[in-house]
Design a protein around this motif. Structure first.
Motif, mmCIF file in Angstrom:
data_model
loop_
_atom_site.group_PDB
_atom_site.id
_atom_site.type_symbol
_atom_site.label_atom_id
_atom_site.label_comp_id
_atom_site.label_asym_id
_atom_site.label_seq_id
_atom_site.Cartn_x
_atom_site.Cartn_y
_atom_site.Cartn_z
ATOM 1 N N GLU A 1 -47.028 -9.778 -9.561
ATOM 2 C CA GLU A 1 -47.219 -11.226 -9.646
ATOM 3 C C GLU A 1 -47.233 -11.705 -11.096
ATOM 4 O OE1 GLU A 1 -46.905 -12.358 -5.841
ATOM 5 O OE2 GLU A 1 -47.411 -13.738 -7.473
ATOM 6 N N SER A 2 -47.770 -10.904 -11.971
ATOM 7 C CA SER A 2 -47.927 -11.310 -13.367
ATOM 8 C C SER A 2 -46.602 -11.451 -14.108
ATOM 9 C CB SER A 2 -48.819 -10.315 -14.102
ATOM 10 O OG SER A 2 -48.250 -9.022 -14.069
ATOM 11 N N VAL A 3 -45.514 -10.886 -13.561
ATOM 12 C CA VAL A 3 -44.233 -10.941 -14.279
ATOM 13 C C VAL A 3 -43.162 -11.702 -13.509
ATOM 14 C CG1 VAL A 3 -44.786 -8.742 -15.372
ATOM 15 C CG2 VAL A 3 -43.246 -8.783 -13.388
ATOM 16 N N LYS A 4 -43.477 -12.150 -12.303
ATOM 17 C CA LYS A 4 -42.487 -12.874 -11.503
ATOM 18 C C LYS A 4 -41.988 -14.113 -12.250
ATOM 19 C CE LYS A 4 -43.628 -11.650 -6.735
ATOM 20 N NZ LYS A 4 -44.194 -12.134 -5.444
ATOM 21 N N GLY A 5 -40.677 -14.289 -12.219
ATOM 22 C CA GLY A 5 -40.074 -15.419 -12.893
ATOM 23 C C GLY A 5 -39.807 -15.190 -14.369
ATOM 24 N N ARG A 6 -40.342 -14.112 -14.930
ATOM 25 C CA ARG A 6 -40.130 -13.805 -16.348
ATOM 26 C C ARG A 6 -39.339 -12.514 -16.554
ATOM 27 N NH1 ARG A 6 -44.326 -12.593 -19.515
ATOM 28 N NH2 ARG A 6 -45.623 -11.730 -17.836
ATOM 29 N N PHE A 7 -39.536 -11.538 -15.680
ATOM 30 C CA PHE A 7 -38.867 -10.244 -15.808
ATOM 31 C C PHE A 7 -37.817 -10.112 -14.711
ATOM 32 C CE2 PHE A 7 -42.568 -7.653 -17.889
ATOM 33 C CZ PHE A 7 -42.692 -8.642 -18.861
ATOM 34 N N THR A 8 -36.734 -9.419 -15.049
ATOM 35 C CA THR A 8 -35.679 -9.147 -14.077
ATOM 36 C C THR A 8 -35.268 -7.685 -14.176
ATOM 37 O OG1 THR A 8 -34.845 -11.416 -14.265
ATOM 38 C CG2 THR A 8 -33.401 -9.780 -13.246
ATOM 39 N N ILE A 9 -35.295 -6.993 -13.036
ATOM 40 C CA ILE A 9 -34.879 -5.600 -12.981
ATOM 41 C C ILE A 9 -33.451 -5.537 -12.462
ATOM 42 C CG2 ILE A 9 -35.769 -5.239 -10.637
ATOM 43 C CD1 ILE A 9 -36.591 -2.417 -11.477
ATOM 44 N N SER A 10 -32.665 -4.624 -13.016
ATOM 45 C CA SER A 10 -31.301 -4.449 -12.539
ATOM 46 C C SER A 10 -30.913 -2.982 -12.676
ATOM 47 C CB SER A 10 -30.335 -5.332 -13.318
ATOM 48 O OG SER A 10 -30.360 -5.026 -14.703
ATOM 49 N N ARG A 11 -29.933 -2.584 -11.899
ATOM 50 C CA ARG A 11 -29.473 -1.197 -11.904
ATOM 51 C C ARG A 11 -27.953 -1.129 -11.941
ATOM 52 N NH1 ARG A 11 -32.416 1.993 -7.068
ATOM 53 N NH2 ARG A 11 -30.662 3.417 -7.407
ATOM 54 N N VAL A 12 -27.456 -0.071 -12.561
ATOM 55 C CA VAL A 12 -26.049 0.285 -12.467
ATOM 56 C C VAL A 12 -26.029 1.631 -11.768
ATOM 57 C CG1 VAL A 12 -23.899 0.726 -13.682
ATOM 58 C CG2 VAL A 12 -25.514 -0.980 -14.568
ATOM 59 N N ASN A 13 -25.861 1.593 -10.463
ATOM 60 C CA ASN A 13 -26.029 2.810 -9.666
ATOM 61 C C ASN A 13 -25.066 3.923 -10.085
ATOM 62 O OD1 ASN A 13 -28.097 1.698 -8.082
ATOM 63 N ND2 ASN A 13 -26.607 0.740 -6.722
ATOM 64 N N ALA A 14 -23.847 3.555 -10.394
ATOM 65 C CA ALA A 14 -22.850 4.569 -10.735
ATOM 66 C C ALA A 14 -23.194 5.310 -12.021
ATOM 67 C CB ALA A 14 -21.481 3.924 -10.857
ATOM 68 N N GLU A 15 -24.042 4.702 -12.852
ATOM 69 C CA GLU A 15 -24.397 5.309 -14.125
ATOM 70 C C GLU A 15 -25.840 5.807 -14.142
ATOM 71 O OE1 GLU A 15 -23.545 2.380 -17.065
ATOM 72 O OE2 GLU A 15 -21.384 2.405 -16.697
ATOM 73 N N ASN A 16 -26.555 5.663 -13.025
ATOM 74 C CA ASN A 16 -27.974 6.067 -12.958
ATOM 75 C C ASN A 16 -28.793 5.430 -14.076
ATOM 76 O OD1 ASN A 16 -27.489 7.653 -10.700
ATOM 77 N ND2 ASN A 16 -27.136 9.500 -11.904
ATOM 78 N N THR A 17 -28.540 4.162 -14.299
ATOM 79 C CA THR A 17 -29.261 3.436 -15.330
ATOM 80 C C THR A 17 -29.946 2.215 -14.742
ATOM 81 O OG1 THR A 17 -27.275 2.181 -15.908
ATOM 82 C CG2 THR A 17 -27.732 4.175 -17.189
ATOM 83 N N MET A 18 -30.969 1.771 -15.440
ATOM 84 C CA MET A 18 -31.759 0.628 -14.993
ATOM 85 C C MET A 18 -32.175 -0.168 -16.220
ATOM 86 S SD MET A 18 -35.379 0.641 -12.902
ATOM 87 C CE MET A 18 -36.186 1.700 -14.084
ATOM 88 N N TYR A 19 -32.346 -1.456 -16.016
ATOM 89 C CA TYR A 19 -32.740 -2.329 -17.113
ATOM 90 C C TYR A 19 -33.911 -3.207 -16.684
ATOM 91 C CZ TYR A 19 -28.109 -0.911 -18.604
ATOM 92 O OH TYR A 19 -27.011 -0.163 -18.936
ATOM 93 N N LEU A 20 -34.650 -3.657 -17.668
ATOM 94 C CA LEU A 20 -35.702 -4.637 -17.427
ATOM 95 C C LEU A 20 -35.559 -5.720 -18.492
ATOM 96 C CD1 LEU A 20 -38.173 -5.310 -15.620
ATOM 97 C CD2 LEU A 20 -39.603 -4.320 -17.429
#
Length: 115
Positions: A61-80
């Motif tokens: 709840e503390s980060v909703k609307g401010r943080f976004t998680i994403s992934r590139v599945n083919a590269e086994n990578t993730m971002y915040l």
């Protein structure tokens, strides 16, 4: 063996942005979930954001609307992507990867929000 490493932490002023990266490598058949946790001094480690099966995301709840998680599945990578950072976001941020029935942690990256 699976290796997990985070990058992108640093010092930022309140209201600023940072983008964290997480890369998983090694003997990986299938990643079920990739998650971001954080731990502030004197506090327990907490879940910040999770990406399940590459398409379901949840946020604290503390980060909703401010943080976004994403992934590139083919590269086994993730971002915040972290926007509108607040001093309360100061913590060590950890990447957690659930792959092939086992959980793996990275060493963490420090995020400091201060003027």
């Amino acid at each position: 063996q699976v290796q997990v490493v985070e990058s992108g932490g640093g010092l930022v002023q309140p209201g600023g942005s940072l983008r964290l990266s997480c890369a998983a490598s090694g003997s990986i058949d299938r990643i079920y979930a990739m998650n971001w946790y954080r731990q502030a001094p004197g506090k327990q480690r907490e879940l910040v954001a999770e990406s399940i099966s590459g398409h379901t995301t949840n946020y604290a709840e503390s980060v909703k609307g401010r943080f976004t998680i994403s992934r590139v599945n083919a590269e086994n990578t993730m971002y915040l992507q972290m926007n509108s950072l607040e001093p309360e976001d100061t913590a060590v941020y950890y990447c957690n990867v659930h792959a092939d029935g086992t959980g793996y942690w990275g060493p963490g990256t420090q995020v400091t929000v201060s003027s």
